[in-house]
Design a protein around this motif. Structure first.
Motif, short mmCIF file in Angstrom:
data_model
loop_
_atom_site.label_atom_id
_atom_site.label_comp_id
_atom_site.label_asym_id
_atom_site.label_seq_id
_atom_site.Cartn_x
_atom_site.Cartn_y
_atom_site.Cartn_z
N VAL A 68 -10.65 86.41 -48.25
CA VAL A 68 -10.03 88.12 -47.12
C VAL A 68 -10.90 89.15 -47.76
CG1 VAL A 68 -7.82 89.10 -47.12
CG2 VAL A 68 -7.47 86.42 -47.49
N GLY A 69 -11.31 89.49 -48.99
CA GLY A 69 -12.02 90.31 -49.34
C GLY A 69 -13.15 90.22 -47.89
N THR A 70 -14.03 89.51 -47.95
CA THR A 70 -14.98 88.93 -46.77
C THR A 70 -14.03 89.90 -45.36
OG1 THR A 70 -16.22 87.75 -48.43
CG2 THR A 70 -16.66 88.02 -46.12
N VAL A 71 -13.43 88.97 -45.16
CA VAL A 71 -13.02 89.17 -43.92
C VAL A 71 -13.14 91.01 -43.65
CG1 VAL A 71 -11.25 89.39 -42.09
CG2 VAL A 71 -12.43 87.38 -43.00
N ILE A 72 -11.85 91.49 -44.52
CA ILE A 72 -11.46 92.93 -44.36
C ILE A 72 -13.15 93.06 -44.89
CG2 ILE A 72 -10.64 94.67 -45.64
CD1 ILE A 72 -7.85 92.26 -46.62
N PHE A 73 -13.92 93.02 -45.51
CA PHE A 73 -15.11 94.28 -45.51
C PHE A 73 -15.90 94.30 -44.01
CE2 PHE A 73 -19.52 95.30 -46.25
CZ PHE A 73 -19.75 95.54 -46.69
N GLY A 74 -15.71 93.33 -43.70
CA GLY A 74 -16.27 93.14 -42.43
C GLY A 74 -15.44 94.02 -41.34
N ILE A 75 -14.04 93.98 -41.38
CA ILE A 75 -13.61 95.21 -39.95
C ILE A 75 -13.69 96.33 -40.63
CG2 ILE A 75 -10.59 95.05 -39.37
CD1 ILE A 75 -10.12 92.08 -39.48
N ALA A 76 -13.90 96.71 -41.65
CA ALA A 76 -13.74 98.15 -42.48
C ALA A 76 -15.11 98.78 -41.79
CB ALA A 76 -13.22 98.30 -43.65
N GLY A 79 -17.50 96.83 -38.49
CA GLY A 79 -17.12 96.56 -37.41
C GLY A 79 -16.48 95.84 -36.50
N GLU A 80 -16.35 94.21 -37.85
CA GLU A 80 -16.01 93.23 -36.50
C GLU A 80 -14.64 93.49 -36.75
OE1 GLU A 80 -16.19 90.46 -40.49
OE2 GLU A 80 -18.53 90.69 -39.74
N ALA A 81 -13.45 92.29 -35.23
CA ALA A 81 -13.08 92.65 -34.90
C ALA A 81 -11.43 92.39 -35.86
CB ALA A 81 -12.52 90.60 -33.88
N ALA A 82 -10.60 93.16 -35.02
CA ALA A 82 -9.59 93.42 -36.21
C ALA A 82 -8.07 92.89 -35.18
CB ALA A 82 -8.69 94.26 -36.56
N ASN A 83 -8.31 92.01 -34.19
CA ASN A 83 -7.25 91.48 -33.57
C ASN A 83 -5.83 90.47 -33.90
OD1 ASN A 83 -7.47 88.28 -33.52
ND2 ASN A 83 -9.30 88.85 -32.36
N PRO A 84 -4.29 90.04 -33.41
CA PRO A 84 -3.91 90.36 -33.91
C PRO A 84 -3.56 88.81 -33.86
CG PRO A 84 -2.72 91.31 -31.59
CD PRO A 84 -4.37 91.07 -31.40
N LEU A 85 -4.08 87.78 -34.15
CA LEU A 85 -4.18 86.85 -34.45
C LEU A 85 -5.15 86.76 -35.42
CD1 LEU A 85 -3.60 83.67 -34.19
CD2 LEU A 85 -5.86 83.12 -32.45
#
Length: 105
Positions: A68-76, A79-85
């Motif tokens: 979760v932390g790595t994905v959040i970092f990637g999004i924040a 600029g990685e995708a933050a789509n609803p799914l």
């Protein structure tokens, strides 16, 4: 205290996962050293937490925090995708982490 140690281990997992991005294949000395230190710290703290927590619970929570932390970092930051799914899936992982914590006596 054991749960705090496990959370810190998970946060260090985020640090080393992110650090891997910046090592450029372990060719950059400072990012490589920091990434390896975070790896060692993460594993070491996980080992301490395992003294008092069930293996399956501790490992799942540790990897969940890292994921979760790595994905959040990637999004924040990246600029990685933050789509609803994608956000729903992250939410399910968080739900699993909370469920494991609540089910551990």
């Amino acid at each position: 205290m054991t749960w705090i140690i496990l959370v810190l281990a998970g946060l260090l997992e985020v640090a080393w996962a992110v650090g891997l991005k910046y090592t450029e294949g372990f060719t950059r000395p400072l990012p490589t050293a920091l990434t390896l230190a975070a790896m060692a710290g993460s594993i070491g703290l996980l080992g301490l937490a395992l003294r008092h927590l069930p293996l399956g619970t501790a490992y799942a929570i540790w990897t969940g925090i890292g994921t979760v932390g790595t994905v959040i970092f990637g999004i924040a930051v990246l600029g990685e995708a933050a789509n609803p799914l994608r956000l729903l899936c992250i939410g399910m992982i968080v739900g699993g982490i909370v469920g494991l914590k609540l089910s551990t006596v």
